[in-house]
Design a protein around this motif. Structure first.
Motif, PDB file in Angstrom:
ATOM      1  N   TRP A   1      10.222  -0.781  -4.966  1.00 44.12           N
ATOM      2  CA  TRP A   1      10.610  -1.339  -3.667  1.00 44.12           C
ATOM      3  C   TRP A   1      11.167  -2.758  -3.771  1.00 44.12           C
ATOM      4  O   TRP A   1      11.824  -3.233  -2.854  1.00 44.12           O
ATOM      5  N   SER A   2      10.904  -3.432  -4.904  1.00 43.75           N
ATOM      6  CA  SER A   2      11.397  -4.807  -5.053  1.00 43.75           C
ATOM      7  C   SER A   2      12.900  -4.869  -5.243  1.00 43.75           C
ATOM      8  O   SER A   2      13.506  -5.932  -5.074  1.00 43.75           O
ATOM      9  N   ASP A   3      13.544  -3.741  -5.604  1.00 40.92           N
ATOM     10  CA  ASP A   3      14.998  -3.724  -5.731  1.00 40.92           C
ATOM     11  C   ASP A   3      15.544  -2.399  -5.208  1.00 40.92           C
ATOM     12  O   ASP A   3      16.264  -1.685  -5.892  1.00 40.92           O
ATOM     13  N   THR A   4      15.142  -2.084  -3.985  1.00 42.58           N
ATOM     14  CA  THR A   4      15.654  -0.897  -3.309  1.00 42.58           C
ATOM     15  C   THR A   4      16.735  -1.283  -2.309  1.00 42.58           C
ATOM     16  O   THR A   4      17.849  -0.797  -2.356  1.00 42.58           O
ATOM     17  N   ASP A   5      16.404  -2.176  -1.397  1.00 41.54           N
ATOM     18  CA  ASP A   5      17.363  -2.666  -0.398  1.00 41.54           C
ATOM     19  C   ASP A   5      16.733  -3.879   0.276  1.00 41.54           C
ATOM     20  O   ASP A   5      15.912  -3.733   1.186  1.00 41.54           O
ATOM     21  N   PRO A   6      17.073  -5.096  -0.161  1.00 39.19           N
ATOM     22  CA  PRO A   6      16.388  -6.290   0.358  1.00 39.19           C
ATOM     23  C   PRO A   6      16.553  -6.497   1.861  1.00 39.19           C
ATOM     24  O   PRO A   6      15.743  -7.185   2.473  1.00 39.19           O
ATOM     25  N   ALA A   7      17.559  -5.890   2.467  1.00 36.01           N
ATOM     26  CA  ALA A   7      17.768  -6.061   3.909  1.00 36.01           C
ATOM     27  C   ALA A   7      16.747  -5.302   4.740  1.00 36.01           C
ATOM     28  O   ALA A   7      16.611  -5.560   5.937  1.00 36.01           O
ATOM     29  N   ARG A   8      16.009  -4.383   4.123  1.00 32.88           N
ATOM     30  CA  ARG A   8      15.079  -3.547   4.921  1.00 32.88           C
ATOM     31  C   ARG A   8      13.710  -3.393   4.260  1.00 32.88           C
ATOM     32  O   ARG A   8      12.964  -2.476   4.592  1.00 32.88           O
ATOM     33  N   THR A   9      13.358  -4.279   3.322  1.00 32.71           N
ATOM     34  CA  THR A   9      12.067  -4.187   2.633  1.00 32.71           C
ATOM     35  C   THR A   9      11.395  -5.556   2.615  1.00 32.71           C
ATOM     36  O   THR A   9      11.965  -6.549   3.061  1.00 32.71           O
ATOM     37  N   GLY A  10      10.173  -5.605   2.090  1.00 34.34           N
ATOM     38  CA  GLY A  10       9.543  -6.889   1.833  1.00 34.34           C
ATOM     39  C   GLY A  10       8.363  -7.231   2.712  1.00 34.34           C
ATOM     40  O   GLY A  10       7.810  -6.388   3.425  1.00 34.34           O
ATOM     41  N   MET A  11       7.988  -8.521   2.659  1.00 42.58           N
ATOM     42  CA  MET A  11       6.761  -9.026   3.281  1.00 42.58           C
ATOM     43  C   MET A  11       6.973  -9.668   4.654  1.00 42.58           C
ATOM     44  O   MET A  11       6.027 -10.148   5.266  1.00 42.58           O
ATOM     45  N   LEU A  12       8.201  -9.722   5.153  1.00 43.29           N
ATOM     46  CA  LEU A  12       8.507 -10.173   6.514  1.00 43.29           C
ATOM     47  C   LEU A  12       7.818 -11.492   6.871  1.00 43.29           C
ATOM     48  O   LEU A  12       6.876 -11.525   7.679  1.00 43.29           O
ATOM     49  N   PRO A  13       8.280 -12.611   6.329  1.00 39.62           N
ATOM     50  CA  PRO A  13       7.634 -13.900   6.611  1.00 39.62           C
ATOM     51  C   PRO A  13       7.501 -14.217   8.096  1.00 39.62           C
ATOM     52  O   PRO A  13       6.534 -14.871   8.512  1.00 39.62           O
ATOM     53  N   PHE A  14       8.437 -13.747   8.925  1.00 39.06           N
ATOM     54  CA  PHE A  14       8.400 -14.088  10.349  1.00 39.06           C
ATOM     55  C   PHE A  14       7.166 -13.538  11.051  1.00 39.06           C
ATOM     56  O   PHE A  14       6.768 -14.034  12.115  1.00 39.06           O
ATOM     57  N   VAL A  15       6.529 -12.509  10.474  1.00 42.12           N
ATOM     58  CA  VAL A  15       5.329 -11.941  11.094  1.00 42.12           C
ATOM     59  C   VAL A  15       4.206 -12.978  11.143  1.00 42.12           C
ATOM     60  O   VAL A  15       3.364 -12.948  12.049  1.00 42.12           O
ATOM     61  N   PHE A  16       4.202 -13.914  10.203  1.00 42.65           N
ATOM     62  CA  PHE A  16       3.142 -14.919  10.133  1.00 42.65           C
ATOM     63  C   PHE A  16       3.468 -16.177  10.935  1.00 42.65           C
ATOM     64  O   PHE A  16       2.657 -17.102  10.984  1.00 42.65           O
ATOM     65  N   GLU A  17       4.631 -16.221  11.562  1.00 43.28           N
ATOM     66  CA  GLU A  17       5.021 -17.388  12.338  1.00 43.28           C
ATOM     67  C   GLU A  17       4.406 -17.348  13.738  1.00 43.28           C
ATOM     68  O   GLU A  17       4.160 -16.270  14.293  1.00 43.28           O
ATOM     69  N   ASP A  18       4.163 -18.536  14.302  1.00 40.29           N
ATOM     70  CA  ASP A  18       3.658 -18.620  15.671  1.00 40.29           C
ATOM     71  C   ASP A  18       4.616 -17.921  16.624  1.00 40.29           C
ATOM     72  O   ASP A  18       5.845 -18.045  16.508  1.00 40.29           O
ATOM     73  N   GLY A  19       4.057 -17.199  17.561  1.00 40.17           N
ATOM     74  CA  GLY A  19       4.874 -16.551  18.580  1.00 40.17           C
ATOM     75  C   GLY A  19       5.411 -15.195  18.188  1.00 40.17           C
ATOM     76  O   GLY A  19       6.146 -14.573  18.967  1.00 40.17           O
ATOM     77  N   PHE A  20       5.021 -14.705  17.009  1.00 44.58           N
ATOM     78  CA  PHE A  20       5.519 -13.387  16.613  1.00 44.58           C
ATOM     79  C   PHE A  20       5.084 -12.314  17.601  1.00 44.58           C
ATOM     80  O   PHE A  20       3.945 -12.301  18.068  1.00 44.58           O
ATOM     81  N   GLY A  21       6.007 -11.411  17.905  1.00 45.59           N
ATOM     82  CA  GLY A  21       5.707 -10.286  18.779  1.00 45.59           C
ATOM     83  C   GLY A  21       6.852  -9.296  18.774  1.00 45.59           C
ATOM     84  O   GLY A  21       7.681  -9.264  17.864  1.00 45.59           O
ATOM     85  N   TYR A  22       6.911  -8.479  19.813  1.00 52.15           N
ATOM     86  CA  TYR A  22       7.918  -7.427  19.877  1.00 52.15           C
ATOM     87  C   TYR A  22       9.339  -7.973  19.808  1.00 52.15           C
ATOM     88  O   TYR A  22      10.213  -7.387  19.162  1.00 52.15           O
ATOM     89  N   GLU A  23       9.589  -9.076  20.503  1.00 57.22           N
ATOM     90  CA  GLU A  23      10.941  -9.647  20.535  1.00 57.22           C
ATOM     91  C   GLU A  23      11.421  -9.981  19.131  1.00 57.22           C
ATOM     92  O   GLU A  23      12.562  -9.670  18.765  1.00 57.22           O
ATOM     93  N   ARG A  24      10.562 -10.621  18.370  1.00 52.64           N
ATOM     94  CA  ARG A  24      10.983 -11.036  17.033  1.00 52.64           C
ATOM     95  C   ARG A  24      11.208  -9.827  16.134  1.00 52.64           C
ATOM     96  O   ARG A  24      12.144  -9.834  15.314  1.00 52.64           O
ATOM     97  N   TYR A  25      10.389  -8.800  16.275  1.00 52.99           N
ATOM     98  CA  TYR A  25      10.602  -7.610  15.458  1.00 52.99           C
ATOM     99  C   TYR A  25      11.887  -6.895  15.868  1.00 52.99           C
ATOM    100  O   TYR A  25      12.610  -6.361  15.022  1.00 52.99           O
TER     101      TYR A  25
ATOM    102  N   GLU B   1       4.501 -18.526   0.296  1.00 53.64           N
ATOM    103  CA  GLU B   1       4.835 -18.465  -1.134  1.00 53.64           C
ATOM    104  C   GLU B   1       3.741 -17.735  -1.904  1.00 53.64           C
ATOM    105  O   GLU B   1       4.027 -16.935  -2.813  1.00 53.64           O
ATOM    106  N   GLU B   2       2.479 -17.975  -1.543  1.00 52.56           N
ATOM    107  CA  GLU B   2       1.370 -17.291  -2.213  1.00 52.56           C
ATOM    108  C   GLU B   2       1.359 -15.801  -1.889  1.00 52.56           C
ATOM    109  O   GLU B   2       1.063 -14.974  -2.757  1.00 52.56           O
ATOM    110  N   ARG B   3       1.706 -15.453  -0.650  1.00 51.77           N
ATOM    111  CA  ARG B   3       1.778 -14.038  -0.294  1.00 51.77           C
ATOM    112  C   ARG B   3       2.893 -13.329  -1.074  1.00 51.77           C
ATOM    113  O   ARG B   3       2.727 -12.204  -1.552  1.00 51.77           O
ATOM    114  N   GLU B   4       4.024 -13.987  -1.183  1.00 49.81           N
ATOM    115  CA  GLU B   4       5.144 -13.392  -1.921  1.00 49.81           C
ATOM    116  C   GLU B   4       4.811 -13.254  -3.409  1.00 49.81           C
ATOM    117  O   GLU B   4       5.162 -12.245  -4.044  1.00 49.81           O
ATOM    118  N   LEU B   5       4.134 -14.252  -3.966  1.00 50.55           N
ATOM    119  CA  LEU B   5       3.751 -14.182  -5.376  1.00 50.55           C
ATOM    120  C   LEU B   5       2.779 -13.036  -5.611  1.00 50.55           C
ATOM    121  O   LEU B   5       2.890 -12.289  -6.595  1.00 50.55           O
TER     122      LEU B   5
END
Length: 457
Positions: free
Chosen positions: A232-256, A363-367
């Motif tokens: 999954w680390s080199d399948t399609d970076p536009a649609r995979t990964g750890m989604l950093p924005f999920v951990f940002e303040d105010g995350f919800g349906y709009e941001r997704y 950065e720790e989550r990504e590592l």
């Protein structure tokens, strides 16, 4: 992956942003209506020579699906080909190279989930015994090249197979050579969704380690414990990964929704056929400017289809989908939903699990995510230490959550016993992949064909 059965001509056309949000908010349910939907895939092989059967060959995948109708399953067709089955236990569908998947029904408790799994495996084993087929519970084909694997006749997969090599080096491996166990879970509100999303996304690498079960590639150790996760680390970076924005303040349906609008399209489904829209922009579709359907605007189902084409470690639709685990044997199929239900369906457990990981930086989550496919429980966690340092605590938090749910079977047992396979991993310190590697280098004498005897249903 999803299986379409009808076109969307009668669906409402999307006119407002609220309709995009509603695809997620409609999933909100009071706690008493929360359900558990478990999905699990397995490889199909011929017992005589271990080859992966094609769709059309005598006794192949088509015949396997049709034989399952004796258990009450109803066939689902695309272009004249049976590509799935539907029934009381959910749906049986095909992954791109014929991996067989059960997408289970939404159930109230884990006792029902494991019983459903048992019924399905007994059914496919009965058919396999008649036709010389068996089923392998691993995260990766241990000995097959891409060229040795068949392709199933599904329009969605034709588009993806063409598109994958344009955006990554391992997308075809993901489609053809991997299997997973997943669980779909509910939320009560936008805030509850966000809390569960953050917690499960941060802990998804732990699930990857506990269920790591893909250490072989083309007949040899591949240097990883979960090669499936590495893919999954080199399948399609536009649609995979750890989604950093999920951990940002105010995350919800709009941001997704904004994230999904930025994910390139794969297809549009019309009149029983898939129209190739790979790489195009859903925002253009909303304006009626999609080049493959000029002047046409998307329906609600088009948006829901599009939401199924992102593959992050946790995916949001009208429920949350946990996507970090390799395929495995029966006990692991029951353990995966037990792990996440225990952590996410009891508030005290959810809060305790978040407390374990909330201080980690992005950065720790990504590592951790990038390290865990190779290092498993030895992967580094935020603040120092290794994943194995918190694994036992997280499993026991899940156990406490299941105990608090107090969903009992006829013998008076709660659901926490389904975590026993994970307790064994924690106690031994060895992932399932490391156990297999020990056997490969020991009693198997480097003979990869022994894996068929060890890991078959």
């Amino acid at each position: 992956m999803s299986t379409k059965t009808v076109s969307n001509r009668n669906d409402p056309v999307i006119e407002t942003r609220d309709q995009l949000i509603a695809a997620m908010s409609k999933g909100e349910k009071p706690k008493e209506r929360w359900r558990i939907g478990t999905e699990h895939e397995k490889f199909v092989y011929c017992t005589g020579d271990h080859h992966a059967p094609s769709y059309d060959e005598p006794g192949g995948i088509r015949d396997l699906l049709m034989a399952l109708t004796e258990f009450g399953w109803e066939p689902v067709y695309e272009g004249g080909n049976v590509i799935a089955l539907k029934g009381a236990d959910g749906a049986v569908s095909l992954e791109p190279a014929g991996q067989l998947e059960l997408s289970g029904a939404p159930l109230e408790n884990l006792h029902q989930t494991c019983a459903e799994t048992g019924r399905h495996l007994q059914q496919v084993k009965a058919i396999g015994d008649k036709t010389g087929k068996a089923f392998l519970g691993l995260g990766l084909w241990p000995d097959k090249t891409r060229a040795e694997l068949p392709i199933m006749p599904k329009g969605r997969y034709e588009i993806m197979l063409r598109h994958m090599p344009r955006v990554g080096s391992m997308g075809l491996d993901m489609m053809l050579r991997t299997c997973t166990i997943q669980v779909n879970l509910d939320y009560s509100s936008e805030a509850d969704m966000a809390h569960k999303f953050r917690t499960s996304l941060a802990l998804q690498p732990l699930a990857t380690a506990l269920f790591a079960n893909s250490p072989f590639l083309e007949g040899k150790p591949n240097g990883f414990l979960s090669y499936r996760s590495h893919i999954w680390s080199d399948t399609d970076p536009a649609r995979t990964g750890m989604l950093p924005f999920v951990f940002e303040d105010g995350f919800g349906y709009e941001r997704y929704a904004d994230y999904m609008l930025d994910v390139p399209m794969y297809f549009v489904y019309r009149d029983g056929k898939y129209i190739d829209a790979s790489g195009l922009n859903f925002r253009d579709f909303l304006k009626g400017e999609l080049s493959v359907l000029p002047g046409e605007k998307p329906t609600v189902s088009d948006w829901e289809d599009h939401m199924s084409t992102a593959f992050p470690e946790v995916r949001l639709k009208s429920f949350l989908e946990m996507r970090g685990a390799d395929g495995g044997p029966w006990s692991k199929i029951c353990a995966l939903p037990a792990f996440w239900v225990g952590l996410l369906y009891d508030q005290s457990a959810l809060d305790a699990a978040w407390d374990e990981v909330k201080h980690w930086t992005m950065e720790e989550r990504e590592l951790l995510r990038s390290s865990v496919p190779k290092m498993g429980l030895d992967a580094p966690i935020g603040g120092g230490g290794k994943l194995r340092d918190i694994a036992g605590r997280i499993v026991e938090i899940a156990s406490a959550g299941l105990t608090a749910r107090n969903r009992l079977n006829s013998g008076g047992d709660n659901e926490s016993g389904f975590l026993d396979p994970l307790r064994e991993v924690v106690a031994s310190g060895k992932t399932p992949a490391e156990v297999l590697l020990d056997k490969y280098h020991g009693e198997w004498g480097g003979n990869i064909s022994r894996v068929y005897g060890e890991m078959s249903f």
